[in-house]
Design a protein around this motif. Structure first.
Motif, mmCIF file in Angstrom:
data_model
loop_
_atom_site.group_PDB
_atom_site.id
_atom_site.type_symbol
_atom_site.label_atom_id
_atom_site.label_comp_id
_atom_site.label_asym_id
_atom_site.label_seq_id
_atom_site.Cartn_x
_atom_site.Cartn_y
_atom_site.Cartn_z
ATOM 1 N N HIS A 38 -47.196 55.058 -69.031
ATOM 2 C CA HIS A 38 -47.427 54.306 -67.850
ATOM 3 C C HIS A 38 -48.588 53.458 -67.713
ATOM 4 O O HIS A 38 -49.670 54.154 -68.212
ATOM 5 C CB HIS A 38 -47.012 54.806 -66.575
ATOM 6 C CG HIS A 38 -45.457 55.410 -66.154
ATOM 7 N ND1 HIS A 38 -44.644 54.160 -66.245
ATOM 8 C CD2 HIS A 38 -45.025 56.271 -66.322
ATOM 9 C CE1 HIS A 38 -43.581 54.892 -66.205
ATOM 10 N NE2 HIS A 38 -43.576 56.137 -66.291
ATOM 11 N N THR A 39 -48.727 52.243 -67.441
ATOM 12 C CA THR A 39 -50.121 51.574 -67.215
ATOM 13 C C THR A 39 -50.555 51.529 -65.835
ATOM 14 O O THR A 39 -51.372 50.765 -65.602
ATOM 15 C CB THR A 39 -49.913 49.898 -67.647
ATOM 16 O OG1 THR A 39 -48.941 49.281 -66.894
ATOM 17 C CG2 THR A 39 -49.614 50.096 -69.283
ATOM 18 N N ASP A 40 -49.922 51.908 -64.914
ATOM 19 C CA ASP A 40 -50.150 52.145 -63.437
ATOM 20 C C ASP A 40 -49.707 53.334 -62.843
ATOM 21 O O ASP A 40 -49.188 54.176 -63.417
ATOM 22 C CB ASP A 40 -49.774 50.791 -62.795
ATOM 23 C CG ASP A 40 -50.640 50.493 -61.688
ATOM 24 O OD1 ASP A 40 -51.422 51.192 -61.098
ATOM 25 O OD2 ASP A 40 -50.508 48.919 -61.184
ATOM 26 N N ALA A 41 -50.204 53.622 -61.694
ATOM 27 C CA ALA A 41 -49.774 54.644 -60.679
ATOM 28 C C ALA A 41 -48.248 55.288 -60.950
ATOM 29 O O ALA A 41 -47.310 54.409 -61.060
ATOM 30 C CB ALA A 41 -49.900 54.729 -59.459
ATOM 31 N N VAL A 42 -48.128 56.488 -61.407
ATOM 32 C CA VAL A 42 -46.717 57.230 -61.297
ATOM 33 C C VAL A 42 -46.292 57.704 -60.056
ATOM 34 O O VAL A 42 -46.891 58.611 -59.379
ATOM 35 C CB VAL A 42 -46.671 58.315 -62.472
ATOM 36 C CG1 VAL A 42 -45.215 59.087 -62.388
ATOM 37 C CG2 VAL A 42 -47.019 57.878 -63.964
ATOM 38 N N TRP A 43 -45.544 57.088 -59.516
ATOM 39 C CA TRP A 43 -45.279 57.142 -58.006
ATOM 40 C C TRP A 43 -44.005 58.438 -57.901
ATOM 41 O O TRP A 43 -44.163 58.835 -56.636
ATOM 42 C CB TRP A 43 -44.716 56.043 -57.248
ATOM 43 C CG TRP A 43 -45.773 55.121 -56.713
ATOM 44 C CD1 TRP A 43 -46.486 54.127 -57.535
ATOM 45 C CD2 TRP A 43 -46.681 55.095 -55.489
ATOM 46 N NE1 TRP A 43 -47.563 53.494 -56.684
ATOM 47 C CE2 TRP A 43 -47.642 54.272 -55.562
ATOM 48 C CE3 TRP A 43 -46.361 55.825 -54.186
ATOM 49 C CZ2 TRP A 43 -48.550 53.968 -54.724
ATOM 50 C CZ3 TRP A 43 -47.295 55.483 -53.392
ATOM 51 C CH2 TRP A 43 -48.113 54.529 -53.466
ATOM 52 N N CYS A 44 -43.269 58.383 -58.673
ATOM 53 C CA CYS A 44 -41.924 59.184 -58.373
ATOM 54 C C CYS A 44 -41.586 59.752 -59.748
ATOM 55 O O CYS A 44 -41.895 59.504 -60.801
ATOM 56 C CB CYS A 44 -40.943 58.632 -57.953
ATOM 57 S SG CYS A 44 -40.599 57.095 -58.659
ATOM 58 N N LEU A 45 -40.971 61.247 -59.632
ATOM 59 C CA LEU A 45 -40.687 61.990 -60.632
ATOM 60 C C LEU A 45 -39.514 62.374 -60.316
ATOM 61 O O LEU A 45 -39.036 62.802 -59.107
ATOM 62 C CB LEU A 45 -41.641 63.042 -61.061
ATOM 63 C CG LEU A 45 -42.940 62.716 -61.574
ATOM 64 C CD1 LEU A 45 -43.890 63.729 -61.720
ATOM 65 C CD2 LEU A 45 -42.958 62.094 -62.952
ATOM 66 N N ALA A 46 -38.424 62.837 -61.423
ATOM 67 C CA ALA A 46 -37.130 63.194 -61.087
ATOM 68 C C ALA A 46 -36.766 64.232 -62.288
ATOM 69 O O ALA A 46 -36.972 63.577 -63.561
ATOM 70 C CB ALA A 46 -36.122 62.473 -60.813
ATOM 71 N N VAL A 47 -36.039 65.254 -62.213
ATOM 72 C CA VAL A 47 -35.494 66.115 -63.436
ATOM 73 C C VAL A 47 -34.049 66.085 -63.456
ATOM 74 O O VAL A 47 -33.410 66.274 -62.430
ATOM 75 C CB VAL A 47 -36.212 67.523 -63.254
ATOM 76 C CG1 VAL A 47 -35.521 68.262 -64.477
ATOM 77 C CG2 VAL A 47 -37.625 67.264 -63.318
ATOM 78 N N SER A 48 -33.504 65.763 -64.834
ATOM 79 C CA SER A 48 -32.238 65.979 -64.829
ATOM 80 C C SER A 48 -31.914 66.503 -66.250
ATOM 81 O O SER A 48 -32.407 66.058 -67.093
ATOM 82 C CB SER A 48 -31.408 64.597 -64.821
ATOM 83 O OG SER A 48 -29.935 64.694 -65.027
ATOM 84 N N GLY A 49 -31.526 67.961 -66.079
ATOM 85 C CA GLY A 49 -31.126 68.525 -67.333
ATOM 86 C C GLY A 49 -32.553 68.680 -68.205
ATOM 87 O O GLY A 49 -33.540 69.358 -67.707
ATOM 88 N N THR A 50 -32.756 68.524 -69.356
ATOM 89 C CA THR A 50 -33.733 68.313 -70.248
ATOM 90 C C THR A 50 -34.429 67.073 -70.240
ATOM 91 O O THR A 50 -35.164 66.860 -71.268
ATOM 92 C CB THR A 50 -33.524 68.719 -71.598
ATOM 93 O OG1 THR A 50 -32.589 67.949 -72.112
ATOM 94 C CG2 THR A 50 -33.230 70.441 -71.525
ATOM 95 N N ARG A 51 -34.268 66.075 -69.349
ATOM 96 C CA ARG A 51 -34.894 64.833 -69.302
ATOM 97 C C ARG A 51 -35.621 64.685 -68.002
ATOM 98 O O ARG A 51 -35.361 65.093 -66.802
ATOM 99 C CB ARG A 51 -33.800 63.653 -68.978
ATOM 100 C CG ARG A 51 -32.872 63.655 -70.377
ATOM 101 C CD ARG A 51 -33.644 63.431 -71.517
ATOM 102 N NE ARG A 51 -33.030 63.328 -72.698
ATOM 103 C CZ ARG A 51 -32.683 64.425 -73.656
ATOM 104 N NH1 ARG A 51 -33.195 65.554 -73.372
ATOM 105 N NH2 ARG A 51 -32.004 64.269 -74.662
ATOM 106 N N LEU A 52 -36.936 64.060 -68.159
ATOM 107 C CA LEU A 52 -37.825 63.741 -67.044
ATOM 108 C C LEU A 52 -37.735 62.316 -66.753
ATOM 109 O O LEU A 52 -37.833 61.674 -67.822
ATOM 110 C CB LEU A 52 -39.119 64.383 -67.463
ATOM 111 C CG LEU A 52 -40.244 63.851 -66.239
ATOM 112 C CD1 LEU A 52 -40.213 64.538 -65.179
ATOM 113 C CD2 LEU A 52 -41.803 64.158 -67.015
#
Length: 106
Positions: A38-52
């Protein structure tokens, strides 16, 4: 600055204003890895199985493959929002993202 958090199998994952995502080992407190892309702020994260899934003010959503290996590669970068991505949700195996300008994408 820290903007977002997620957890997965003994890891705490943090999104930062620099665009970095850091992965911490909960048992030891050590940083296991950092994810760049990412080139700017990471505002949110979510997890699904083995994926971020990460959403950023750079208007992109990235999908990362989590695993036991040293790197968690970015499998896909999704673009199309007119503004920064500030919210994510996983519903029935699909990612939903919300961004500035009141847009939602599936």
């Amino acid at each position: 600055d820290l903007y977002s958090l997620a957890a997965w199998e003994g890891h705490l994952i943090s999104g930062h204003c620099s665009g970095l995502i850091r992965v911490w080992n909960v048992a030891t407190g050590a940083r296991d890895r950092k994810l760049e892309g990412h080139t700017d702020a990471v505002w949110c994260l979510a997890v699904s199985g083995t994926r971020l899934v990460s959403g950023s003010w750079d208007r992109s959503v990235k999908v990362w493959a989590m695993g036991a290996g040293a790197s968690w590669p970015c499998e896909r970068t999704l673009v199309g929002h007119a503004g920064g991505v500030y919210t994510l949700a996983i519903w029935r195996g699909k990612g939903l993202s919300g961004a500035g300008g009141d847009s939602v994408r599936v």
